[in-house]
Design an enzyme around this catalytic site. Structure first.
Site, short mmCIF file in Angstrom:
data_model
loop_
_atom_site.label_atom_id
_atom_site.label_comp_id
_atom_site.label_asym_id
_atom_site.label_seq_id
_atom_site.Cartn_x
_atom_site.Cartn_y
_atom_site.Cartn_z
N GLU A 76 0.80 -1.45 0.06
CA GLU A 76 -0.42 -0.47 0.14
C GLU A 76 1.01 1.20 -0.53
O GLU A 76 2.01 1.20 0.76
CB GLU A 76 -0.79 -0.23 1.03
CG GLU A 76 -1.57 1.50 1.12
CD GLU A 76 -2.54 0.84 2.42
OE1 GLU A 76 -3.77 1.99 2.35
OE2 GLU A 76 -2.75 0.36 2.91
N CYS B 186 -6.55 0.99 3.08
CA CYS B 186 -7.82 2.25 2.42
C CYS B 186 -7.57 3.30 1.83
O CYS B 186 -8.67 3.51 1.58
CB CYS B 186 -7.54 3.16 4.46
SG CYS B 186 -7.46 2.19 5.62
N ASN C 215 -12.17 -2.96 0.48
CA ASN C 215 -10.91 -2.74 2.21
C ASN C 215 -11.84 -2.34 3.23
O ASN C 215 -12.42 -1.09 3.39
CB ASN C 215 -10.08 -1.76 1.79
CG ASN C 215 -9.17 -1.97 2.53
OD1 ASN C 215 -8.58 -3.17 2.70
ND2 ASN C 215 -8.22 -0.87 3.34
N GLU C 216 -12.16 -3.70 4.18
CA GLU C 216 -12.54 -2.93 5.73
C GLU C 216 -13.19 -2.31 5.95
O GLU C 216 -13.71 -0.97 6.74
CB GLU C 216 -11.30 -2.46 6.24
CG GLU C 216 -10.27 -3.09 6.53
CD GLU C 216 -8.91 -2.61 7.25
OE1 GLU C 216 -9.11 -1.29 7.56
OE2 GLU C 216 -8.07 -3.17 6.91
#
Length: 854
Positions: free
Chosen positions: A67, A275, A407-408
């Site tokens: 990331e 994120c 994602n999350e």
């Protein structure tokens, strides 16, 4: 990447202390105080059923999660040495930025002019809008321009190495404009290479290039671009690359970092986040069907000629150039023999946010983007996206097999509704591509349970789990996947780490990895996270590989991950271990009060023992002398018979009262939020600043309640559910502790309960088989101070009498830094290996034995 207390005001997540440059290195274990008696060996036995066949291990079992966090791309893996090369930095992205961030005016021989960044009709392109305009008023012989400071301390140069310069330019001077490009120090007293001369001609954009050979080495160079003459000169995409990149590719990767990643031999590369994937993904498109400057990360912005790619705000607080884009990710994965696993936005935010799209047209557009991405990766050169790949230099398909959506996400039902639409479209067009869902940002809780239930009922192929926890958690949860449904979705453990960069953390991770391998029929992929961190631009720690502008080093976790990733094996060989077993311990500690970006008042605090006797009472009719500040933040005072914390800007204002040896008690109090962003935190089992439990009510911007446990400063979530706290309302709070069982009552109703008496198991093992080399790989982790004297029974297996042994060991507090890397593997040959043999494994060690079979 779990979005944890990196954004101000969110009392959430887990972000522990990590590796810091310049910290003194802990001494090896053998240098410890010899006056203290060494712990006696503990006895264990390992029984290996060599006649049985365990689960097959996926070739992509271990990989890396990349990331762009901690300046992992620009200033990191992407080898570009110029910061803000296209002048796209903007205060709308970061309040400290301007179009000239990292640039300063520069003049020679009395040169003069003005420098300004502009966005007008003369721009280089619609995705590269801002450029540098120099209004030149030079006297004869003078030059004026700008100088770039690069990243960290400056531009690194190595004597004898070649560096390629390029710039896009145009001039309104009818006679042309001469450019002089130099590499020098900030004081202009030292030149590091002979100047490069460029003659800019014409008032249309053209690319100009030049080459330097460094005459001296430095870590703090400057690139100066100065123009002679008069008139208006426009410059954009000012670039300097080392010729020596990974695989010698133009627009390539920093060699030392790419080499360290390649040395892991990862089975997959998950990219580009994290994120940054889903934040901003709901921004609208503009009228020209182009993506806006907004904060969304869109893969189509990252391909094609580099000067036509966007520069965008990064979720982690800086800009990213997209010079390292999807094509480069696919190419890098191929170069290191790994599967590419891209992650695309699901249009439901995660990472501390709660938003879902209501725009079906936008959702359908993103679904089409996912289909186009698969065509870009795998399609023939005869279709649109395959042709774009071929035009970039790769006509052959990249062989994409897995793609992750989201994602999350914190809104499980909204996320899942979107996921199944992506999945249906992808399966219809590309049935051979596995579509990966996820289970949110934690290892448990209502979001986690809901997403597992939805995906299991749906028949989803694979779920991406994420968690960052204390070393104790990893040592207590080796058997986590033993009880997973073998017929349910497979697990992709896309992000995990123990929250520090010391050997004790890596040992806990190693012990946990033996459980991942033992359950290889369920856990198909796993990746430590994050991968990279620039020591001068840290948003998150711990990290696997650390670097500055000219050096890099692997953390202790890098060494452990590398050991596992290079010795996976093909098949699990069933084995069991017996020996010393630790006993469960009750929750002990004092009580505490805290707030996070919130003002609150507390009253009528009582603590009653299990026998009914009163241990503590404070109605604040006097002073606060019985309370000890632990965090050293906030403004605490007794006002009108209540204990008040009045600072709404302070984060974590923990104060403690009582005895740290307390156990089996009831805590009762009243709490009222008076102002601020969140709620309040009720501490129990409090020992010190880094070791406690707290019940976080109204956390995560007043959207969630949770119980968090801190061990050594690293937090993990034990219980979580939606919750908000009203301002001005007084809440009645009770916490009941019995052994390791805790019950939480809010206004007399049971809010939640949990047990925290899992046994820490410092000894862990797994055995796998390398079929091609005809070897058993015996992997033993001894994460404790005592040696582990272990009898290993291979049940009659015919072995060659010796084994290759690799050991990582040392002081559990040791960590690797730029100047010293005390934790590294040591490989030797050991004899006396038979079908049954005894080996004493060092304290605080990971040991791999490659046993050759006859």
């Amino acid at each position: 990447m779990t979005h944890a207390r990196v954004v101000a005001g969110l009392a959430t997540g887990v972000l522990g202390v990590g590796l810091l440059a310049g910290l003194p290195t802990a001494q090896p274990a053998h240098a410890a105080n010899t006056a203290a008696a060494a712990p006696a060996p503990l006895d264990y036995s390992v029984s290996v059923d060599t006649a049985a066949t365990g689960p097959t291990i996926d070739p992509s079992m271990y990989g890396v999660f990349y990331e762009d966090i901690n300046r992992a791309a620009d200033g990191g893996l992407y080898a570009e040495l110029v910061q803000n090369r296209s002048f796209e930095y903007s205060p709308t992205d970061n309040r400290s930025y301007t179009g000239l961030t990292s640039w300063t005016s520069s003049a020679t021989a009395g040169g003069s002019g003005t420098a300004a960044t502009v966005d007008d009709g003369a721009r280089l392109g619609e995705r590269n809008r801002t450029y540098l305009r120099l209004a030149l008023t030079n006297p004869t012989g003078g030059t004026f321009g700008v100088s770039n400071s690069g990243y960290n301390t400056g531009i690194p140069l190595e004597a004898g190495k070649t560096y390629d310069f390029s710039v896009w330019a145009r001039t309104d001077s009818t006679t042309g404009t001469p450019l002089t490009v130099t590499l020098r120090d900030a004081a202009r007293t030292t030149a590091y290479a002979s100047p490069v001369s460029v003659a800019v001609a014409g008032d249309t954009w053209r690319k100009y290039t030049g080459t330097f050979v460094a005459s001296a080495s430095t870590t703090s160079g400057r690139l100066a671009v100065e123009a002679g003459g008069t008139g208006t000169l426009r410059l954009d995409m000012i670039s300097l690359f080392p010729r020596d990149t990974f695989k010698d590719r133009p627009n390539g990767l920093r060699k030392d970092l790419a080499d360290k990643i390649a040395a892991l031999h990862p089975g997959f590369v998950r990219f580009p986040g994290g994120c940054l994937v889903n934040t901003g993904s709901m921004d609208s498109y503009d009228a020209a069907n182009a993506y806006p400057r907004a904060r969304s990360y869109q893969w189509k912005d990252t391909i094609g000629p580099v000067e036509q790619r966007a520069t965008n705000a990064n979720f982690w607080g800086y800009n990213q150039s997209y010079g390292l884009g999807y094509y480069e990710y696919f190419q890098f994965a191929e170069d290191i023999g790994a599967q590419p696993v891209p992650v695309l936005p699901a249009l439901v935010t995660g990472c501390g946010q709660n938003r879902a799209t209501v725009d079906d047209a936008l959702l359908q557009r993103h679904i089409q983007d996912a289909l186009d991405l698969i065509e870009f990766a795998n399609g023939p050169v005869t279709n649109e996206w395959g042709a774009k790949r071929a035009a970039m230099g790769h006509p052959a398909p990249f062989g994409l097999k897995r793609i992750a959506i989201g994602n999350e996400e914190n809104l499980p039902d909204q996320y899942f509704a979107n996921f199944v639409k992506f999945e249906a479209a992808i399966k219809a067009a590309h049935p051979d591509v596995t579509v990966i869902s996820n289970s949110g940002p934690d290892d448990m809780g209502t979001t986690f349970d809901r997403l597992w239930d939805l995906n299991k009922a749906h028949g989803t192929a694979m779920l991406d789990e994420h968690y960052y926890n204390s070393p104790d958690w990893f040592l207590q949860n080796n058997k986590r996947y033993d009880t997973y449904d073998r017929q349910g979705p497979k697990v992709f453990l896309g992000e995990y780490a123990s929250l520090d960069n010391k050997l004790r953390n890596s040992l806990a991770e190693a012990a946990y990895m033996t459980g991942l391998e033992r359950n290889a029929d369920v856990v198909k992929m796993a990746s430590y996270a994050p991968l990279l961190s620039n020591i001068d631009y840290v948003q998150w720690k711990p990290d696997m590989i650390w670097f500055d502008n000219n050096a890099s080093w692997g953390s202790t976790s890098y060494e452990v991950q590398k050991l596992f990733m290079n010795n996976v094996g093909n098949q699990v060989v069933p084995s069991t271990a017996t020996g010393s077993v630790a006993q469960a311990k009750p929750i002990t500690g004092a009580i505490g009060l805290s707030t996070w970006a919130t003002a609150a008042r507390f009253d009528d605090v009582t603590v009653t023992g299990a026998d009914g006797g009163q241990l503590f009472a404070d109605d604040f009719s006097g002073d606060a002398s019985r309370w000890t500040p632990l965090a050293g933040r906030g403004s605490w005072s007794v006002q009108n018979g209540e204990y008040v914390q009045s600072d709404t800007g302070a984060q974590d204002t923990l104060v403690r009262a009582g005895d740290v040896s307390w156990h089996d008690y009831d805590l009762h109090l009243k709490a009222t939020k008076t102002a601020g962003a969140e709620g309040f935190l009720i501490g129990f089992g409090v020992k010190d600043t880094g070791n406690y439990y707290w019940w976080n009510l109204g956390g995560w911007n007043n959207t969630q309640g949770a119980v968090e446990k801190a061990v050594g400063g690293a937090k993990q979530t034990l219980l979580a559910k939606p919750n908000s706290i009203e301002t001005g309302r007084t809440y009645d709070i009770t916490v009941k502790i019995r052994g390791g069982q805790v019950e939480l009552y809010l206004d007399g109703a049971l809010w939640g309960s949990f047990r925290d008496d899992a046994v820490t198991e410092p000894f862990a093992q797994v055995v796998t088989k390398d079929v091609a080399r005809k070897q058993l790989i015996v992997k033993v982790v001894n994460a404790q101070a005592a040696p582990a004297r272990t009898t290993i029974d291979l049940h009659g297996a015919r072995v060659m009498g010796k084994a290759e042994m690799t050991v990582i060991s040392g002081d559990p507090e040791a960590q690797n830094t730029r100047t010293a890397q005390p934790i590294a593997p040591v490989t030797s040959t050991v004899k006396g290996i038979d079908s049954t043999f005894t080996r004493t494994f060092d304290p605080n060690s990971v040991t791999f034995l490659r046993v050759q079979l006859k």
